[in-house]
Motif scaffolding. Structure first.
Motif, PDB file in Angstrom:
ATOM      1  N   GLY A 198       0.837  -1.204   0.000  1.00 49.50           N
ATOM      2  CA  GLY A 198       0.000   0.000   0.000  1.00 49.50           C
ATOM      3  C   GLY A 198       0.874   1.256   0.000  1.00 49.50           C
ATOM      4  O   GLY A 198       2.003   1.233  -0.485  1.00 49.50           O
ATOM      5  N   ARG A 199       0.386   2.339   0.569  1.00 47.67           N
ATOM      6  CA  ARG A 199       1.085   3.625   0.492  1.00 47.67           C
ATOM      7  C   ARG A 199       1.460   4.132   1.879  1.00 47.67           C
ATOM      8  O   ARG A 199       0.791   3.845   2.863  1.00 47.67           O
ATOM      9  CB  ARG A 199       0.160   4.672  -0.154  1.00 47.67           C
ATOM     10  N   LEU A 200       2.517   4.903   1.894  1.00 46.29           N
ATOM     11  CA  LEU A 200       2.915   5.603   3.120  1.00 46.29           C
ATOM     12  C   LEU A 200       2.859   7.096   2.832  1.00 46.29           C
ATOM     13  O   LEU A 200       3.424   7.557   1.830  1.00 46.29           O
ATOM     14  CB  LEU A 200       4.343   5.200   3.512  1.00 46.29           C
ATOM     15  N   ARG A 253      -1.440   3.531   4.429  1.00 50.43           N
ATOM     16  CA  ARG A 253      -2.690   3.136   3.778  1.00 50.43           C
ATOM     17  C   ARG A 253      -2.476   1.677   3.355  1.00 50.43           C
ATOM     18  O   ARG A 253      -1.885   1.395   2.309  1.00 50.43           O
ATOM     19  CB  ARG A 253      -2.898   4.072   2.605  1.00 50.43           C
ATOM     20  N   ALA A 254      -2.896   0.752   4.223  1.00 41.42           N
ATOM     21  CA  ALA A 254      -2.564  -0.664   4.028  1.00 41.42           C
ATOM     22  C   ALA A 254      -3.329  -1.265   2.856  1.00 41.42           C
ATOM     23  O   ALA A 254      -4.511  -0.986   2.666  1.00 41.42           O
ATOM     24  CB  ALA A 254      -2.888  -1.437   5.298  1.00 41.42           C
ATOM     25  N   VAL A 309      -1.021   6.560  11.840  1.00 39.53           N
ATOM     26  CA  VAL A 309      -2.346   6.042  11.460  1.00 39.53           C
ATOM     27  C   VAL A 309      -2.135   4.808  10.579  1.00 39.53           C
ATOM     28  O   VAL A 309      -1.374   4.862   9.611  1.00 39.53           O
ATOM     29  CB  VAL A 309      -3.166   7.109  10.693  1.00 39.53           C
ATOM     30  N   ILE A 310      -2.794   3.711  10.957  1.00 40.26           N
ATOM     31  CA  ILE A 310      -2.744   2.515  10.111  1.00 40.26           C
ATOM     32  C   ILE A 310      -4.155   2.336   9.559  1.00 40.26           C
ATOM     33  O   ILE A 310      -5.078   1.926  10.268  1.00 40.26           O
ATOM     34  CB  ILE A 310      -2.257   1.288  10.904  1.00 40.26           C
ATOM     35  N   ASP A 311      -4.295   2.757   8.314  1.00 37.53           N
ATOM     36  CA  ASP A 311      -5.619   2.902   7.705  1.00 37.53           C
ATOM     37  C   ASP A 311      -5.880   1.702   6.795  1.00 37.53           C
ATOM     38  O   ASP A 311      -5.184   1.496   5.804  1.00 37.53           O
ATOM     39  CB  ASP A 311      -5.629   4.215   6.896  1.00 37.53           C
ATOM     40  N   VAL A 312      -6.907   0.922   7.159  1.00 36.39           N
ATOM     41  CA  VAL A 312      -7.241  -0.258   6.341  1.00 36.39           C
ATOM     42  C   VAL A 312      -8.391   0.055   5.386  1.00 36.39           C
ATOM     43  O   VAL A 312      -8.990  -0.852   4.809  1.00 36.39           O
ATOM     44  CB  VAL A 312      -7.591  -1.479   7.235  1.00 36.39           C
TER      45      VAL A 312
END
Ligand SMILES: Cc1cc2nc3c(=O)[nH]c(=O)nc-3n(C[C@H](O)[C@H](O)[C@H](O)COP(=O)(O)OP(=O)(O)OC[C@H]3O[C@@H](n4cnc5c(N)ncnc54)[C@H](O)[C@@H]3O)c2cc1C
Length: 490
Positions: free
Chosen positions: A55-57, A86-87, A127-130
């Motif tokens: 994903g993105r960082l 952004r997992a 933030v670990i955004d799923v």
């Protein structure tokens, strides 16, 4: 589930030799926290993390950072997370959590970003955004697996094709994960139970980066805590699997009375609730812009019995409404109507609190509640929104999951729609919610964890389930990696 949906993790857990993760079955301590670094990872560490992710960082200064940090409430747009992952899959979540522990960062899981207190963002947090994990897979046994980023609207659209449903809340952009972890209150509760009652398993990544798939018979303590314990505890959920139910057409009704009838509507609605069949769901609004308090009841009957239900409600209240609407909808139409159509997805600011109504609000107490609602003195408008419990919610015992409030009558949300978000209006909102808490007094047995509010004792959300929940949380997060102002102590 991860073996089906997330091949990378499946390989790691089974082939890579850590099968014990899935088979552990006990709430034993997870791996010791390694020696911690500074809380300020070097640039090279961020670069390495970025490369590792599918994903993105997003870091401050990156294109997309200011858009990635946004949650549903624009009031939180000023928060500045250290970074947002952004997992794309469960592996990304594991990597992000290992990074968190290595550099002693504060992780903030995010699915739909609708936390009432901004618990899925913050200054200086990771933030670990799923939210991007939004696959939906409908299975031949009529169950459904969803990525933890799926929103309620998308879930219902997908299930409707199979004429099935999961009982959820109403807002289409709310994250299914956040909603489920705290309970899940909505129009099909009385018929099918809470959202969490439909959950059969989930994939969750603990702070050590390992993946677990709890069920009612495997890691059952973890599974118990994940149903009502609320998001931001134990680990980060990446997949959820639910049983589904028949999606029925609904007959919707709306009844309004004048403000002078507020007392009789409040008491009559509660009276009817005790008798109501589980195919019927009707919530009560007490609305005000300060001063007059207008009562209204909005309901749906999933068996086409709305005319009879209206008669019973009116009889319990003892007065005909000043306006009455009744109409039929397909299941999808009913969901969309309760979702507020396209307006339901619009970002907004609010302040709210809640109480769980354990005993009926009658006499002086009803008057006090109405006066408290009408005491609003700020910009915007307020509502006391009473959502019924009972029916299938009460089919389970109070200790069967972390959601304690099985035998309660209703949940009431003290809601301020903020048209101004300056500190004066926020102070007024907080004071108004306090007055409402004071007015309901001992008829309240607690609060609903999906409607977290600043400054409230955490134990209020769990009643007698609190100490068990704390001990389970500690056993899976022994180093308190997920500790935050609103999380269970780790
Ligand atoms: C407009 C609106 C309407 C609502 N309507 C209803 C309703 O009808 N019924 C109802 O019951 N509730 C309702 N809610 C409340 C809602 O259920 C909670 O706010 C819920 O926590 C939101 O989940 P989220 O994923 O959208 O939010 P987020 O802000 O992403 O998460 C909420 C909390 O869960 C944690 N979390 C998020 N994702 C994960 C994850 N994958 N694993 C572990 N922890 C995670 C976060 O860190 C945070 O603590 C509503 C809220 C809003 C703003």
């Amino acid at each position: 589930m991860s073996s089906v949906h997330d091949a990378k993790i499946a390989r790691r857990t089974f082939v890579g030799g850590s099968a014990a993760v899935l088979g552990a079955g006990l709430a034993g301590p997870i791996a010791a926290r390694p020696a911690m670094a500074s809380g300020n990872p070097p640039a090279s560490a961020w670069t390495a993390l970025r490369k590792q992710l599918d994903g993105r960082l997003y870091r401050p200064g990156d294109d997309g950072y200011t858009s990635a940090l946004k949650t549903f409430d624009p009031r939180r747009d000023g928060q500045r997370p250290l970074a947002i992952v952004r997992a794309a899959n469960t592996t990304d979540v594991s990597e992000a959590l290992r990074f968190t522990v290595k550099y002693d960062l504060k992780p903030r899981p995010r699915s739909g970003g609708h936390s009432y207190v901004g618990a899925s963002t913050g200054n200086g947090v990771l933030v670990i955004d799923v939210g991007g994990m939004n696959k939906i897979v409908y299975h031949s046994d009529k169950s459904v697996s969803i990525g933890a980023g799926v929103r309620l609207g998308a879930l219902h659209t997908a299930l409707d094709k199979h004429r099935r449903t999961v009982p959820t809340g109403t807002c289409p952009t709310v994250g299914a994960a956040g909603l489920t972890l705290g309970g899940g209150i909505g129009t099909e509760n009385r018929l099918y139970g809470l959202t969490q009652d439909a959950l059969t398993t989930a994939s969750i990544v603990t702070a050590d980066g390992l993946v677990h798939n709890p069920t009612s018979s495997h890691l059952s303590d973890m599974f118990w805590a994940m149903r009502g314990g609320g998001g931001g505890n134990i680990g980060i959920v990446t997949w959820l699997r639910y049983k589904t139910y028949p999606a029925l057409p609904g007959e919707i009704f709306r009844l309004r009375w004048s403000s002078k009838d507020a007392h009789r509507v409040l008491t009559g609605w509660q009276h009817r609730l005790a008798e109501q069949p589980r195919h019927s769901w009707a919530n009560l609004h007490l609305d005000s812009s300060g001063g007059a308090v207008t009562p209204s009841i909005t309901g749906v009957c999933w068996d086409g019995s709305a005319s009879a239900e209206i008669r019973a409600i009116v009889s319990a209240i003892g007065k005909s409404p000043s306006s009455k609407q009744i109409w039929q909808e397909s299941h999808a139409g009913a969901m969309s109507w309760f979702a507020g159509g396209s307006a339901g997805s619009k970002r907004q600011s609010w302040y709210a609190g809640s109480d769980v109504v354990g005993s009926k609000i009658y006499g002086d107490r009803a008057d006090k509640v109405i006066r408290a609602v009408g005491s609003w003195d700020g910009a915007g408008s307020v509502a006391a929104i009473f959502d019924p419990l009972g029916g299938a919610v009460a089919d389970h015992s109070a200790g069967s999951t972390a959601f304690r409030w099985r035998s309660a009558l209703a949940d009431v949300q003290w809601y301020v729609g903020l048209t101004k978000t300056g500190s004066t209006n926020l102070d007024k909102a907080a004071a108004w919610v306090e007055r409402c808490h004071g007015a309901i007094g001992s008829a309240s047995v607690g609060g609903y964890v999906n409607y977290l509010e600043p400054g409230r004792e955490l134990s209020d959300y769990y009643g007698a389930n609190y100490s068990k929940l704390v001990s389970i949380n500690k056993s899976y997060d022994p180093h308190g990696v997920f500790d935050s102002r609103y999380s269970l102590p780790g």
